[in-house]
Design a protein around this motif. Sequence first.
Motif, mmCIF file in Angstrom:
data_model
loop_
_atom_site.group_PDB
_atom_site.id
_atom_site.type_symbol
_atom_site.label_atom_id
_atom_site.label_comp_id
_atom_site.label_asym_id
_atom_site.label_seq_id
_atom_site.Cartn_x
_atom_site.Cartn_y
_atom_site.Cartn_z
ATOM 1 N N GLN A 8 5.236 0.559 11.800
ATOM 2 C CA GLN A 8 3.821 0.205 11.889
ATOM 3 C C GLN A 8 2.972 1.031 10.929
ATOM 4 O O GLN A 8 2.033 0.511 10.310
ATOM 5 C CB GLN A 8 3.325 0.373 13.327
ATOM 6 N N ALA A 9 3.304 2.323 10.788
ATOM 7 C CA ALA A 9 2.544 3.168 9.869
ATOM 8 C C ALA A 9 2.730 2.710 8.431
ATOM 9 O O ALA A 9 1.773 2.682 7.644
ATOM 10 C CB ALA A 9 2.970 4.626 10.028
ATOM 11 N N SER A 45 6.494 -5.591 4.978
ATOM 12 C CA SER A 45 7.338 -6.529 5.705
ATOM 13 C C SER A 45 6.873 -6.625 7.141
ATOM 14 O O SER A 45 6.300 -5.688 7.683
ATOM 15 C CB SER A 45 8.792 -6.035 5.677
ATOM 16 N N PRO A 46 7.116 -7.745 7.825
ATOM 17 C CA PRO A 46 6.740 -7.858 9.231
ATOM 18 C C PRO A 46 7.462 -6.808 10.062
ATOM 19 O O PRO A 46 8.605 -6.468 9.804
ATOM 20 C CB PRO A 46 7.209 -9.274 9.612
ATOM 21 N N GLY A 67 0.359 -0.447 3.780
ATOM 22 C CA GLY A 67 0.727 -1.402 2.762
ATOM 23 C C GLY A 67 1.997 -1.038 2.022
ATOM 24 O O GLY A 67 2.203 -1.454 0.883
ATOM 25 N N VAL A 68 2.851 -0.249 2.665
ATOM 26 C CA VAL A 68 4.125 0.148 2.060
ATOM 27 C C VAL A 68 5.228 -0.716 2.660
ATOM 28 O O VAL A 68 5.413 -0.728 3.880
ATOM 29 C CB VAL A 68 4.425 1.638 2.326
ATOM 30 N N LEU A 94 2.704 9.833 4.680
ATOM 31 C CA LEU A 94 1.978 8.938 3.778
ATOM 32 C C LEU A 94 0.727 9.621 3.220
ATOM 33 O O LEU A 94 0.402 9.483 2.039
ATOM 34 C CB LEU A 94 1.596 7.653 4.510
ATOM 35 N N ALA A 95 0.042 10.367 4.076
ATOM 36 C CA ALA A 95 -1.183 11.047 3.649
ATOM 37 C C ALA A 95 -0.901 12.115 2.595
ATOM 38 O O ALA A 95 -1.780 12.449 1.792
ATOM 39 C CB ALA A 95 -1.878 11.678 4.856
ATOM 40 N N GLN A 96 0.325 12.631 2.589
ATOM 41 C CA GLN A 96 0.709 13.618 1.584
ATOM 42 C C GLN A 96 1.071 12.965 0.250
ATOM 43 O O GLN A 96 1.339 13.651 -0.732
ATOM 44 C CB GLN A 96 1.898 14.434 2.081
#
Length: 398
Positions: free
Chosen positions: A213-214, A362-363, A219-220, A185-187
């Motif tokens: 969880q990540a 999503s949950p 927020g993805v 995600l950071a990339q």
Amino acid sequence: MKKTTQRRPTMTDIAKAVGVSQSTVSLVLNDAAGAKFSEATRAKVHEAAHALGYRLTGRAPASAPVAHSPRNLIVYLADEISTSPHPVVNIDGARDAAWERGYLLTVYSTHGNAEIEAQVLRSVLALPNLLGVIYATVYTRKVNVPEALGDVQTVLLNCYTSDHSYSSVLPAEVIGGHAATEHLLAQGHRRIGYINGEPWQDAAKDRLKGYRQALATAGVPFDEALTRDGDWSSGLGFEQTLSLMREPSPPTAIFCANDLTAIGAIEALKQLGLRVPEDVSVMGYDDQEIARHTHPPLSTVLLPNYELGRWAVEALLQEHENHEAGAPLRKRVVKLDGPLIERASVAGPAADAPAEPVSAASPVSDTPSPRAASATPRSSSSGTRASGARRRTSKEAS
């Protein structure tokens, strides 16, 4: 939020800094007889150890392993050793921790056979110099500890009981899955595929949970179309990568639940004419020796097998000392996580990759059901850094 504390450097840290295995570091620092390493490798290991402030504890004299106790033998009882590369490194850590304190470690493998296990226990529990037992499993799972171990100090390695009646040490798989996904995600990746291991296993469930969880934290939204069940093998990693890339909007990065699966993913992408990491990034898990030798070298999360073995012996010795001193015995369940190892298989998404909107996630659920799809290739035209810190999380069993 977890609080971080200063910790002493470990052989895992040295291995990460030098780019060698945990076993190599152990053999070099212990000056193991017959270990054939180049002078350059030895020098790098010693330089890294010095730079990190690592100190190898000298072992007690062989004539007096422990001054206050004639018991100097620790039995390491494993269900499997030869079927996976991980137990051998667990044993390295356990052996080093025992030897540094003047104890001997003897290893038995039962192949998961209850009759063999019972026979081994009958033999070793009668030994007058037995201090305690490390009870280990090849994959993380709940166990029913043999009744015979109820009368001897025992610590569980890579397994646990439902009532937490024994201290146990486990890999922190949720944290590892989270770290791997967070790095992608950071990339800049937003469409991140995930190829799991066998979904019934604890490790697979927890690594998937960390992945989800990540995504939620960033927020993805979780997209079930980007997940596949695997079996820890390169073969199914290959097939499921072809399946993922057949999606109408394929992933720009793939997180694989272990390094072998990632090797299959890299090969599948090459077959499709895609470059790693220029077109698609690939992240592994475990940091097996082969991860250093893939093309490109594989970014991965280190499974801290060596430290798990060390902790099991250190906990066993502490419980023995407390018992001898009449101190309370508190059973603990401890989870250890390893660092993320950055190599060359991860980069930002390609410039022509479709942008994905960020929306509410999503949950998170522990047991999603990844889709399976047939693996049909589609046509296409198209140094090592280390980050992250090992953390410990623990709780006392009630």
